[in-house]
Design an enzyme around this catalytic site. Structure first.
Site, PDB file in Angstrom:
ATOM      1  N   LYS A   9      -9.040   3.606   0.805  1.00  0.00           N
ATOM      2  CA  LYS A   9      -8.199   2.464   0.434  1.00  0.00           C
ATOM      3  C   LYS A   9      -9.063   1.316  -0.112  1.00  0.00           C
ATOM      4  O   LYS A   9     -10.297   1.332   0.031  1.00  0.00           O
ATOM      5  CB  LYS A   9      -7.410   2.012   1.663  1.00  0.00           C
ATOM      6  CG  LYS A   9      -6.456   3.078   2.199  1.00  0.00           C
ATOM      7  CD  LYS A   9      -5.619   2.504   3.322  1.00  0.00           C
ATOM      8  CE  LYS A   9      -4.706   3.563   3.903  1.00  0.00           C
ATOM      9  NZ  LYS A   9      -3.821   2.996   4.933  1.00  0.00           N
ATOM     10  N   TYR A  49       4.310   6.566  -0.210  1.00  0.00           N
ATOM     11  CA  TYR A  49       4.694   6.001   1.090  1.00  0.00           C
ATOM     12  C   TYR A  49       6.208   6.048   1.315  1.00  0.00           C
ATOM     13  O   TYR A  49       6.734   5.273   2.118  1.00  0.00           O
ATOM     14  CB  TYR A  49       4.161   4.576   1.208  1.00  0.00           C
ATOM     15  CG  TYR A  49       2.678   4.515   1.573  1.00  0.00           C
ATOM     16  CD1 TYR A  49       2.172   5.261   2.635  1.00  0.00           C
ATOM     17  CD2 TYR A  49       1.794   3.709   0.865  1.00  0.00           C
ATOM     18  CE1 TYR A  49       0.825   5.213   2.981  1.00  0.00           C
ATOM     19  CE2 TYR A  49       0.444   3.650   1.200  1.00  0.00           C
ATOM     20  CZ  TYR A  49      -0.031   4.399   2.267  1.00  0.00           C
ATOM     21  OH  TYR A  49      -1.358   4.347   2.616  1.00  0.00           O
ATOM     22  N   ARG A  85      -7.873  14.114  10.204  1.00  0.00           N
ATOM     23  CA  ARG A  85      -7.213  13.054  10.979  1.00  0.00           C
ATOM     24  C   ARG A  85      -8.036  12.700  12.219  1.00  0.00           C
ATOM     25  O   ARG A  85      -8.096  11.556  12.633  1.00  0.00           O
ATOM     26  CB  ARG A  85      -5.775  13.432  11.302  1.00  0.00           C
ATOM     27  CG  ARG A  85      -4.921  13.324  10.029  1.00  0.00           C
ATOM     28  CD  ARG A  85      -3.491  13.643  10.240  1.00  0.00           C
ATOM     29  NE  ARG A  85      -2.776  12.643  11.028  1.00  0.00           N
ATOM     30  CZ  ARG A  85      -2.255  11.517  10.537  1.00  0.00           C
ATOM     31  NH1 ARG A  85      -2.411  11.200   9.268  1.00  0.00           N
ATOM     32  NH2 ARG A  85      -1.591  10.697  11.324  1.00  0.00           N
ATOM     33  N   ASN A 112      -7.088  -0.006   7.037  1.00  0.00           N
ATOM     34  CA  ASN A 112      -7.678   0.976   7.954  1.00  0.00           C
ATOM     35  C   ASN A 112      -8.498   2.036   7.197  1.00  0.00           C
ATOM     36  O   ASN A 112      -8.596   3.172   7.609  1.00  0.00           O
ATOM     37  CB  ASN A 112      -6.597   1.599   8.852  1.00  0.00           C
ATOM     38  CG  ASN A 112      -5.540   2.328   8.055  1.00  0.00           C
ATOM     39  OD1 ASN A 112      -5.538   2.297   6.829  1.00  0.00           O
ATOM     40  ND2 ASN A 112      -4.646   3.013   8.741  1.00  0.00           N
ATOM     41  N   HIS A 115      -6.564   6.978   4.174  1.00  0.00           N
ATOM     42  CA  HIS A 115      -5.291   7.652   4.453  1.00  0.00           C
ATOM     43  C   HIS A 115      -5.574   9.150   4.421  1.00  0.00           C
ATOM     44  O   HIS A 115      -6.370   9.605   3.596  1.00  0.00           O
ATOM     45  CB  HIS A 115      -4.246   7.317   3.378  1.00  0.00           C
ATOM     46  CG  HIS A 115      -3.086   8.258   3.403  1.00  0.00           C
ATOM     47  ND1 HIS A 115      -2.004   8.065   4.234  1.00  0.00           N
ATOM     48  CD2 HIS A 115      -2.869   9.432   2.751  1.00  0.00           C
ATOM     49  CE1 HIS A 115      -1.165   9.072   4.074  1.00  0.00           C
ATOM     50  NE2 HIS A 115      -1.658   9.919   3.191  1.00  0.00           N
ATOM     51  N   GLU A 126       1.969  14.783  -1.478  1.00  0.00           N
ATOM     52  CA  GLU A 126       0.985  13.768  -1.847  1.00  0.00           C
ATOM     53  C   GLU A 126       0.050  14.252  -2.954  1.00  0.00           C
ATOM     54  O   GLU A 126      -0.271  13.501  -3.870  1.00  0.00           O
ATOM     55  CB  GLU A 126       0.174  13.367  -0.604  1.00  0.00           C
ATOM     56  CG  GLU A 126       1.027  12.622   0.416  1.00  0.00           C
ATOM     57  CD  GLU A 126       0.313  12.360   1.729  1.00  0.00           C
ATOM     58  OE1 GLU A 126      -0.885  12.723   1.864  1.00  0.00           O
ATOM     59  OE2 GLU A 126       0.944  11.782   2.633  1.00  0.00           O
TER      60      GLU A 126
HETATM   61  P1  CMP Z   1      -1.709   5.461   6.336  1.00  0.00           P
HETATM   62  O1  CMP Z   1      -2.378   6.610   6.975  1.00  0.00           O
HETATM   63  O2  CMP Z   1      -2.093   5.106   4.943  1.00  0.00           O
HETATM   64  O3  CMP Z   1      -0.133   5.713   6.387  1.00  0.00           O
HETATM   65  C1  CMP Z   1       0.801   4.688   6.449  1.00  0.00           C
HETATM   66  C2  CMP Z   1       0.168   3.347   6.578  1.00  0.00           C
HETATM   67  O4  CMP Z   1       1.007   2.307   6.997  1.00  0.00           O
HETATM   68  C3  CMP Z   1      -0.888   3.410   7.663  1.00  0.00           C
HETATM   69  O5  CMP Z   1      -1.976   4.178   7.241  1.00  0.00           O
HETATM   70  C4  CMP Z   1      -1.170   1.958   7.886  1.00  0.00           C
HETATM   71  O6  CMP Z   1      -2.127   1.451   6.962  1.00  0.00           O
HETATM   72  C5  CMP Z   1       0.187   1.327   7.604  1.00  0.00           C
HETATM   73  N1  CMP Z   1       0.840   0.885   8.826  1.00  0.00           N
HETATM   74  C6  CMP Z   1       1.262   1.632   9.849  1.00  0.00           C
HETATM   75  N2  CMP Z   1       1.826   0.856  10.801  1.00  0.00           N
HETATM   76  C7  CMP Z   1       1.737  -0.417  10.351  1.00  0.00           C
HETATM   77  C8  CMP Z   1       2.136  -1.680  10.875  1.00  0.00           C
HETATM   78  N3  CMP Z   1       2.734  -1.771  12.063  1.00  0.00           N
HETATM   79  N4  CMP Z   1       1.879  -2.782  10.144  1.00  0.00           N
HETATM   80  C9  CMP Z   1       1.275  -2.679   8.934  1.00  0.00           C
HETATM   81  N5  CMP Z   1       0.871  -1.504   8.383  1.00  0.00           N
HETATM   82  C10 CMP Z   1       1.107  -0.392   9.085  1.00  0.00           C
END
Ligand code: CMP
Length: 147
Positions: A9, A49, A85, A112, A115, A126
């Site tokens: 990301k 998403y 994961r 984070n 993904h 995806e």
């Molecule tokens: P990702 O694995 O990219 O898949 C969905 C994303 O949504 C996740 O990582 C987070 O970056 C984001 N996400 C999940 N929960 C929250 C939350 N409570 N607030 C903001 N972002 C979130």
């Protein structure tokens, strides 16, 4: 042999962590079958998403993932979906265990770092968003010592 889709990301790239992250996947013995840097447009981000469409953080998530370039990768290996994961760690960086990518480098939920597909079904959806078939190179590796 299983495949998964990984994104580095915008925060991972801005913090110069791309090499570190790719290196962790390679050292685990996973194969990189495809990799590209791109700036995601809104339409593809919304498709990626789509399962989060009704969540309160959806708009912010799409804004974030389209804000700056990302790196998309197709990785292959035994049980690679769960292996990646595990390497990535829990979604919320503040809860992710040290030794995982998020445990070592993230303290946020949104920013984070990576993904990774959560199932075979997610991978299939995806990968089609990010890669054409001719951008996935299945035959470039031997399997010496890795099976
Ligand atoms: P990702 O694995 O990219 O898949 C969905 C994303 O949504 C996740 O990582 C987070 O970056 C984001 N996400 C999940 N929960 C929250 C939350 N409570 N607030 C903001 N972002 C979130």
């Amino acid at each position: 042999m299983e495949r998964t889709l990984v994104l580095i990301k915008p925060d991972g790239i801005k913090r110069r962590l791309s090499g570190e992250i790719i290196s962790r996947f390679e050292r685990k013995g996973l194969k990189i079958l495809g990799m590209k840097m791109l700036k995601l447009d809104r339409k593809r981000a919304e498709a990626h998403y789509a399962v989060h469409r009704d969540k309160p953080f959806y708009n912010e998530l799409v804004n974030y993932i389209t804000s700056d370039p990302i790196i998309a990768m197709v990785l292959e290996g035994r049980s690679v979906i769960s292996v990646v994961r595990g390497l990535a760690g829990s979604t919320d960086g503040s809860k992710a265990v040290p030794g995982t990518i998020r445990g070592d480098y993230a303290n946020s939920i949104q920013m984070n770092i990576v993904h990774a597909s959560d199932s075979q079904e997610s991978y299939e959806k995806e990968v089609a968003i990010f890669f054409n078939q001719d951008e996935i190179h299945g035959m470039v590796y031997g399997d010496e010592g890795l099976i």
